[in-house]
Design an enzyme around this catalytic site. Structure first.
Site: not given
Ligand code: FAD
Length: 351
Positions: A171, A174-175
């Site tokens: 992701c 997200c990261d």
């Protein structure tokens, strides 16, 4: 006590189902998933897949604007500070976390009860049906709406497992902004729309993004292919398969060794991160053969234009039964359908 409607999941399908069931006075009980490290790594934390993305420009009803004031006034204070800070104070399209918190709040406003836990076991031999949670609680219900969605796929390499959370991610949104990825070369695996989306997103932070594809073609739509080809930070490499994720215990990922499946041999790409964008798996493991699934593991609908599954009184909604459209709006649509189907089933049973 036997519940009337239990909803399992926490994406758009689950909240749409909850809003409809709650407004029909069925007092739905939602299991929104557990806040475990395992779910974090798998991408199945509460609020579903949209919670992992930035702006959502295609969900009807949310044209770009100054949304922070509305969101602050609509969502309970403790969730704003815990889940939604910082709220963007400039004009923007609704973000995934904003949209999901609004949906959750709307369901709660009408009396939906929410338990932050995974359902790990169902017994569907005969109604009323039994459920067991990860935390060890047991519940009984007349109907169930399964809206557990899908999760990202990994390659299945030992070295990938070793570096999950230390450079290996599924992701980008997200990261991608983590310090370890900033101004460093990164590798994205996959050639579909989501791979291009991830690679493009990562160019905001990375020095270079290498896209590795198994064949000599994208699966992405023309417009997305063009986006990748014209981005000066994206380098496209065909006929490449990840052989090994390179790294060390101290620093995590340092590179990717890729096989050239046309010419043979391997090539090392120095990189501080590997981002997988190779499709999804439906979250149906906990059903353990009790509900009919298709060959890809998605729940099978048994009747056209209905959310019926192979078990009477058990309905499915969203990506868990859809490997084709996979959108927030279609998930919300089938969530609404499932709640109406459950309501009619209960009425027909005199419950
Ligand atoms: P999901 O969103 O998949 O959520 C299901 C959730 O249920 C899980 O995350 C988990 O928290 C919970 N759950 C799972 N198993 C259990 C269990 N056993 N017990 C309890 N709870 C459980 N779509 C759009 O329309 N527009 C976009 O812009 C868009 N952008 C996207 C960007 C990204 C990065 C991703 C990954 C997806 C995007 N999508 C977008 C797709 C969209 O997010 C999905 O189609 C949608 O979220 C599916 O909703 P769902 O309700 O089926 O479940």
């Amino acid at each position: 006590m036997t519940e009337h409607v239990v909803i399992i999941g926490s994406g758009p399908a689950a909240w749409a189902a909850a809003i409809y069931a709650a407004r029909a006075n069925l007092k739905p009980l939602v299991f929104e998933g557990a806040e475990t490290e395992e779910n974090r790594i798998a991408g199945t934390l509460p609020l579903g897949q949209l919670n992992l993305t930035t702006e959502v420009e295609n969900y009807p009803g949310f044209p770009a604007g100054l949304l922070h004031g509305y969101i602050r006034s609509a969502v309970v204070e403790n969730r704003v500070s815990t889940y939604l800070e910082p709220l963007h104070e400039h004009r923007h399209a609704v973000t995934g976390p904003e949209l999901m918190n609004l949906m959750r709040q709307q369901a709660e406003n009408f009396g939906t009860r929410i338990i932050t836990d995974d359902v790990v076991e169902l017994t569907l031999k005969k109604p009323p049906y039994q459920l067991k949670t990860l935390g060890g609680q047991n519940f009984e219900t007349h109907t169930i709406i399964i809206a557990t969605g899908a999760r990202a796929n990994y390659l299945g390499l030992e070295s990938e497992e070793r570096f999950k959370n230390r450079g290996v991610s599924a992701c980008a949104v997200c990261d991608g902004a983590l310090p370890r990825f900033r101004n460093k070369p990164l590798v994205v695996v996959g050639g579909g729309d989501s791979a291009v989306e991830e690679a493009t997103y990562l160019t905001k932070y990375a020095s270079t993004v290498h896209m590795l594809m198994r064949r000599d073609a994208f699966r992405a739509s023309k417009i997305m292919q063009e986006r990748a080809r014209t981005n000066p930070k994206i380098n496209i490499h065909y006929f490449r398969e990840v052989d090994e994720v390179l790294g060390d215990d101290k620093g995590g990922v340092t590179g990717i060794r890729a096989k050239n499946n046309r010419e043979g041999g391997t090539e090392d790409f120095p990189a501080s991160g590997l981002f997988l964008a190779i499709g999804h798996t439906p979250n149906t493991d906990f059903l353990k053969g009790q509900v009919a699934l298709n060959d890809k593991g998605y729940i099978k609908y048994t009747t056209l234009m209905r959310t019926y599954t192979s078990v009477p009184g058990v309905f499915a909604a969203g990506d868990v039964a859809d490997d084709y459209y996979r959108q927030a709006v279609t998930s919300a649509g089938t969530g609404c359908m499932a709640a109406l189907d459950a309501e009619r089933y209960l009425a027909a049973m005199g419950l």
